[in-house]
Scaffold this motif. Structure first.
Motif, short mmCIF file in Angstrom:
data_model
loop_
_atom_site.label_atom_id
_atom_site.label_comp_id
_atom_site.label_asym_id
_atom_site.label_seq_id
_atom_site.Cartn_x
_atom_site.Cartn_y
_atom_site.Cartn_z
N LEU A 141 -33.95 20.46 24.79
CA LEU A 141 -32.60 20.36 24.26
C LEU A 141 -31.57 20.35 25.39
N GLY A 142 -30.73 19.35 25.39
CA GLY A 142 -29.65 19.30 26.37
C GLY A 142 -30.03 18.77 27.73
N THR A 143 -31.25 18.29 27.90
CA THR A 143 -31.60 17.72 29.20
C THR A 143 -30.88 16.40 29.44
N GLU A 144 -30.64 15.67 28.35
CA GLU A 144 -29.91 14.41 28.45
C GLU A 144 -29.08 14.20 27.19
N GLU B 80 -20.93 20.87 23.97
CA GLU B 80 -20.97 20.34 22.60
C GLU B 80 -21.87 19.12 22.51
N THR B 81 -21.78 18.22 23.51
CA THR B 81 -22.62 17.03 23.46
C THR B 81 -24.10 17.37 23.68
N LEU B 82 -24.37 18.41 24.47
CA LEU B 82 -25.76 18.81 24.67
C LEU B 82 -26.40 19.23 23.35
N VAL B 83 -25.62 19.91 22.51
CA VAL B 83 -26.17 20.42 21.25
C VAL B 83 -26.23 19.33 20.19
N LEU C 26 -17.49 22.81 18.52
CA LEU C 26 -18.93 22.86 18.78
C LEU C 26 -19.75 22.38 17.59
N THR C 27 -19.19 22.39 16.40
CA THR C 27 -19.97 22.03 15.21
C THR C 27 -19.51 20.74 14.55
#
Length: 439
Positions: free
Chosen positions: A80-83, A133-136, A234-235
């Motif tokens: 999660l969130g690596t790209e 936020e974009t990572l999630v 964030l949501t």
């Protein structure tokens, strides 16, 4: 945990100042909660001592949700969130490094979380929040990174096969929980992880990383209006999703079991366990106090007195409850020389049986005083508060839990401890595991 004795003796005035600050911190922890527009639960505490913001987003996405693909939740959390669709792995790392922000992730049987720590200087905080936020919500899963992380996972799983403590832990969960979702290792097994692929990772992410299953903990130097905007940001791009069904209650062992696993070691790694309680159980305060008397308080505990101090069988012996969404384990653990494994087993069981019958009022009061006096130190920084309010939110505990629990400890009587331990702990139906060459 390593402990340095060089700085053990603080000046009295410094100790008092620290204690007063800790009590002040505890008194000022005011937890507020609300829901975002698409259904995520928010837990918020304002702290103004430092220009810092800590956030943790927790999802009902632990390994209990793996189904028959053991290790799927852990691998999804790790990727999660690596790209994202706009940032590759290197760019994600550079973005946070350039503004001094930190991200992290973790996974357990119950949940998975991703966290952010950043300065609250507006230009830094906003960039950190935008990227976080974009990572999630826009996480991408590439084949190259997946294959790299899978190789790392398999190396780690192979290392577990030669780690006696890991072997003991895996057998403990497997035996206590049988066919329950808690039974398998969080990271899976060498056989099970071969079932993991990008398709089921993407499907797990889409199903479990949703607003309805999210708890957002916010701690730091931001006011409530700012916290509300942060939570909505964030949501806003998370799908609402579905609330997942609850886990079934595991069934306790019906009789004692003993497992001895041959392992080439000079030490035997020992566990005595049974099912414990779920998070939020009304008996927890009395069980918690009793556990500190038995083995949870280090050198003040009965197990240390009997197994280490009187007989010199171990360096360390401990006990603990691990409450989960449903009944987590109660465990007593130690390691000892192979030649003394049987004696250690007997002393542990004798000590447990004696504790279940009686213990001194003086020891009870000393433990209660220690727990209540030390409770403020459990919340003396943002990270600790963040962990607590994440737990409160995820497990649905009362908002005043941090004030309520010490009061419950104060009320606990000797008879309360004896009653709840007698109701829960069944010495004749416990699991004994020894890994090594016990004689």
């Amino acid at each position: 945990m390593k402990q340095s004795f060089k700085n053990t003796f603080y000046p009295t005035w410094l100790f008092m100042v620290t204690l007063l600050l800790s009590h002040s911190a505890m008194a000022s922890v005011q937890v507020e909660s609300w829901q975002t527009q698409n259904g995520a639960k928010v837990m918020y505490v304002q702290t103004t001592q430092l220009p810092m913001l800590d956030i943790e987003m927790t999802f009902d996405a632990g390994s209990a949700r793996d189904g028959d693909v053991w290790g799927l939740a852990a691998m999804t959390s790790g990727l999660l969130g690596t790209e994202t669709s706009k940032l590759n792995e290197e760019q994600v790392s550079e973005t946070f490094n350039n503004i001094g922000a930190q991200i992290g992730s973790s996974v357990s049987r119950d949940n998975a979380s991703i966290s952010l720590r950043t300065l609250t200087r507006p230009n830094i905080m906003q960039k950190a929040l935008n990227t976080f936020e974009t990572l999630v919500s826009d996480s991408q899963f590439s084949q190259a990174i997946f294959e790299r992380e899978m190789q790392r996972l398999k190396i780690a799983l192979k290392q577990k096969t030669v780690n006696p403590q890991a072997i003991a832990s895996d057998f403990l969960w497997k035996t206590l929980y049988g066919n329950h979702p808690y039974a398998h290792p969080t990271s899976g097994t060498l056989e099970s992880v071969d079932k993991i692929n990008l398709d089921n990772i993407k499907a797990f992410y889409k199903t479990h990383y949703v607003a309805s299953n999210a708890v957002i903990a916010i701690v730091g130097n931001v006011d409530k209006t700012q916290a509300e905007k942060i939570a909505e940001q964030l949501t806003k791009n998370l799908p609402k999703g579905q609330i997942l069904p609850g886990l079934v209650t595991p069934k306790p062992l019906t009789q004692a079991q003993s497992i001895k696993i041959e392992f080439d070691s000079t030490q035997t790694y020992y566990s005595l366990a049974q099912l414990g309680i779920e998070r939020g159980n009304p008996d927890y305060a009395a069980l918690f106090v009793g556990n500190h008397i038995l083995g949870g308080s280090g050198f003040g505990s009965l197990l240390v007195e009997e197994v280490r101090e009187k007989r010199g069988l171990v360096y360390s012996v401990y006990s603990y409850f691990a409450p989960q969404k449903v009944n987590g384990p109660f465990l007593i653990g130690l390691s000892t020389k192979n030649a003394s494994a049987s004696q250690a087993d007997k002393v542990v069981k004798d000590t447990l049986n004696a504790f279940l019958k009686d213990f001194s009022n003086e020891k009870l009061q000393a433990i209660k005083d220690n727990l209540i006096g030390g409770f403020p130190l459990r919340m003396d920084n943002n990270g600790k508060i963040l962990g607590y309010i994440s737990m409160i939110g995820f497990y649905g505990l009362p908002l005043d839990y941090l004030e309520w629990f010490p009061k419950q400890i104060e009320k606990v009587s000797k008879q309360d401890v004896l009653n709840v331990w007698d109701k829960l702990i069944k010495p004749g139906k416990m699991l004994t595991i020894m890994v090594g060459k016990p004689q």
